[in-house]
Every structure is written in structure tokens, then in C-alpha cells.
Design a protein around this motif. Structure first.
Motif, PDB file in Angstrom:
ATOM      1  N   VAL A  65     -50.579  39.069 -75.786  1.00 43.13           N
ATOM      2  CA  VAL A  65     -50.119  39.309 -74.321  1.00 43.13           C
ATOM      3  C   VAL A  65     -49.210  38.285 -74.081  1.00 43.13           C
ATOM      4  CG1 VAL A  65     -52.056  40.553 -73.620  1.00 43.13           C
ATOM      5  CG2 VAL A  65     -51.873  38.151 -73.210  1.00 43.13           C
ATOM      6  N   LEU A  66     -48.197  38.416 -73.101  1.00 39.86           N
ATOM      7  CA  LEU A  66     -47.425  37.200 -72.603  1.00 39.86           C
ATOM      8  C   LEU A  66     -48.343  36.339 -72.098  1.00 39.86           C
ATOM      9  CD1 LEU A  66     -44.689  39.289 -70.569  1.00 39.86           C
ATOM     10  CD2 LEU A  66     -44.648  38.461 -72.879  1.00 39.86           C
ATOM     11  N   GLY A  67     -47.757  34.954 -72.405  1.00 40.56           N
ATOM     12  CA  GLY A  67     -48.231  33.852 -72.017  1.00 40.56           C
ATOM     13  C   GLY A  67     -47.807  33.254 -70.614  1.00 40.56           C
ATOM     14  N   ARG A  68     -46.818  33.842 -70.454  1.00 42.71           N
ATOM     15  CA  ARG A  68     -46.051  33.566 -68.959  1.00 42.71           C
ATOM     16  C   ARG A  68     -45.587  34.862 -68.417  1.00 42.71           C
ATOM     17  NH1 ARG A  68     -41.912  28.856 -71.348  1.00 42.71           N
ATOM     18  NH2 ARG A  68     -43.779  27.778 -72.370  1.00 42.71           N
ATOM     19  N   PRO A  69     -45.257  34.549 -67.147  1.00 42.14           N
ATOM     20  CA  PRO A  69     -44.706  35.953 -66.209  1.00 42.14           C
ATOM     21  C   PRO A  69     -43.351  36.265 -66.646  1.00 42.14           C
ATOM     22  CG  PRO A  69     -45.589  34.463 -64.682  1.00 42.14           C
ATOM     23  CD  PRO A  69     -45.699  33.552 -65.722  1.00 42.14           C
ATOM     24  N   THR A  70     -42.938  37.267 -66.782  1.00 40.73           N
ATOM     25  CA  THR A  70     -41.445  37.877 -67.389  1.00 40.73           C
ATOM     26  C   THR A  70     -40.445  36.895 -66.548  1.00 40.73           C
ATOM     27  OG1 THR A  70     -41.184  39.386 -65.888  1.00 40.73           O
ATOM     28  CG2 THR A  70     -42.283  39.990 -67.973  1.00 40.73           C
ATOM     29  N   ASP A  71     -40.679  36.550 -65.423  1.00 43.81           N
ATOM     30  CA  ASP A  71     -39.383  35.631 -64.895  1.00 43.81           C
ATOM     31  C   ASP A  71     -39.532  34.227 -65.183  1.00 43.81           C
ATOM     32  OD1 ASP A  71     -41.789  35.422 -63.173  1.00 43.81           O
ATOM     33  OD2 ASP A  71     -40.740  35.666 -61.235  1.00 43.81           O
ATOM     34  N   ALA A  72     -40.771  33.826 -65.801  1.00 47.62           N
ATOM     35  CA  ALA A  72     -40.592  32.433 -66.215  1.00 47.62           C
ATOM     36  C   ALA A  72     -40.093  32.249 -67.488  1.00 47.62           C
ATOM     37  CB  ALA A  72     -41.948  31.942 -66.053  1.00 47.62           C
ATOM     38  N   ILE A  73     -39.693  33.342 -68.358  1.00 53.15           N
ATOM     39  CA  ILE A  73     -39.424  32.970 -69.556  1.00 53.15           C
ATOM     40  C   ILE A  73     -37.798  33.461 -69.769  1.00 53.15           C
ATOM     41  CG2 ILE A  73     -39.565  34.256 -71.921  1.00 53.15           C
ATOM     42  CD1 ILE A  73     -42.242  35.296 -71.332  1.00 53.15           C
ATOM     43  N   VAL A  74     -37.039  32.148 -69.972  1.00 53.80           N
ATOM     44  CA  VAL A  74     -35.664  32.139 -69.840  1.00 53.80           C
ATOM     45  C   VAL A  74     -35.238  32.227 -71.399  1.00 53.80           C
ATOM     46  CG1 VAL A  74     -33.731  30.449 -69.357  1.00 53.80           C
ATOM     47  CG2 VAL A  74     -35.935  30.312 -68.036  1.00 53.80           C
ATOM     48  N   ILE A  75     -34.065  33.407 -71.276  1.00 49.71           N
ATOM     49  CA  ILE A  75     -33.787  33.782 -72.644  1.00 49.71           C
ATOM     50  C   ILE A  75     -33.082  32.722 -73.437  1.00 49.71           C
ATOM     51  CG2 ILE A  75     -32.268  35.354 -73.707  1.00 49.71           C
ATOM     52  CD1 ILE A  75     -34.724  36.718 -72.320  1.00 49.71           C
ATOM     53  N   GLY A  76     -32.439  31.541 -72.633  1.00 48.76           N
ATOM     54  CA  GLY A  76     -31.624  30.666 -73.447  1.00 48.76           C
ATOM     55  C   GLY A  76     -32.834  29.796 -73.993  1.00 48.76           C
TER      56      GLY A  76
END
Length: 130
Positions: A65-76
């Protein structure tokens, strides 16, 4: 410039996990979905798990599962983790032996382009691409 398959699959795994909402995904399921070897995705998942982007749940009903919210995962940030380097030309890398480096203006131009690439990706999160 081209991203490695490792980075491509890292982004795909994160997007897949995000689209699954609260459901746990498995490496086998993702491998079938993307038509990629389980061994390769296992390495990708391990890297993403160690960095905290994914969380691995062990056991019979385990998965990822995601370990962080989607808005906290920066693509860069994800690409900096998964790409070996951004040395577009020899003079960017250690051991540069190009004889025109001292007078060359191309390296500055390319460095600016790489910086712009990173700046653009740093403005976007997983939430933007799911």
C-alpha cells in the motif's frame, strides 16, 4: 534524455498502488498488469518500500500500500531516488576527460535544462498524475 525502466516502473507501481485505494496490491498482480518480470518489480518495490513510498504488509493477506498520502509523494524526489544519475554529457560525470570542457558553453545550457526538468517534476505529486 531517457528515464530508466526502473524509474518508469517505480512511477507505475506508485500510480497502481494509489489507484487501488485501500486495497493491497501484490508484486505478482502488478507484474501481470505491466507485463514485467516479478523479479524486476520486486527490486522496484524494495527500493520504494525502503524510502517509505510504499509500505509492505507481510503475511497471508499481505501486499503493498502507499506509505504516504499521494499529495506527499513528489515526482522529482521519486526520480532522484530511482535514477542512477542525470549526467547527460561526459563533463557532468566524475572522471570527465573532455578536452573542451574549459571553454564549452554547452554544459551550462544542459545543466540549466536538467535543473528545469527537476523543478517541473518537483512541482508535481503522485496526486497530480493518478
Amino acid at each position: 534524455m531517457r528515464l530508466t525502466n526502473f524509474s518508469d516502473y517505480a512511477l507505475r507501481m506508485l500510480m497502481y498502488a494509489a489507484s487501488a485505494k485501500d486495497r493491497r496490491i501484490t508484486i505478482e498482480e502488478a507484474a501481470k498488469t505491466f507485463n514485467v518480470s516479478k523479479a524486476h518489480l520486486n527490486k522496484v518495490a524494495n527500493t520504494l518500500t525502503q524510502a517509505g513510498y510504499l509500505k509492505a504488509i507481510r503475511g497471508r493477506s499481505g501486499g503493498l500500500v502507499l506509505g504516504r498520502p499521494t499529495d506527499a509523494i513528489v515526482i522529482g524526489d521519486v526520480l532522484r531516488l530511482t535514477e542512477p544519475d542525470f549526467a547527460l554529457v561526459e563533463c557532468f560525470a566524475a572522471g570527465n576527460q573532455c578536452v573542451i570542457t574549459r571553454n564549452c558553453k554547452l554544459s551550462r545550457l544542459l545543466a540549466d535544462a536538467v535543473a528545469a526538468f527537476h523543478a517541473t517534476l518537483d512541482r508535481h505529486t503522485l496526486a497530480d498524475i493518478v
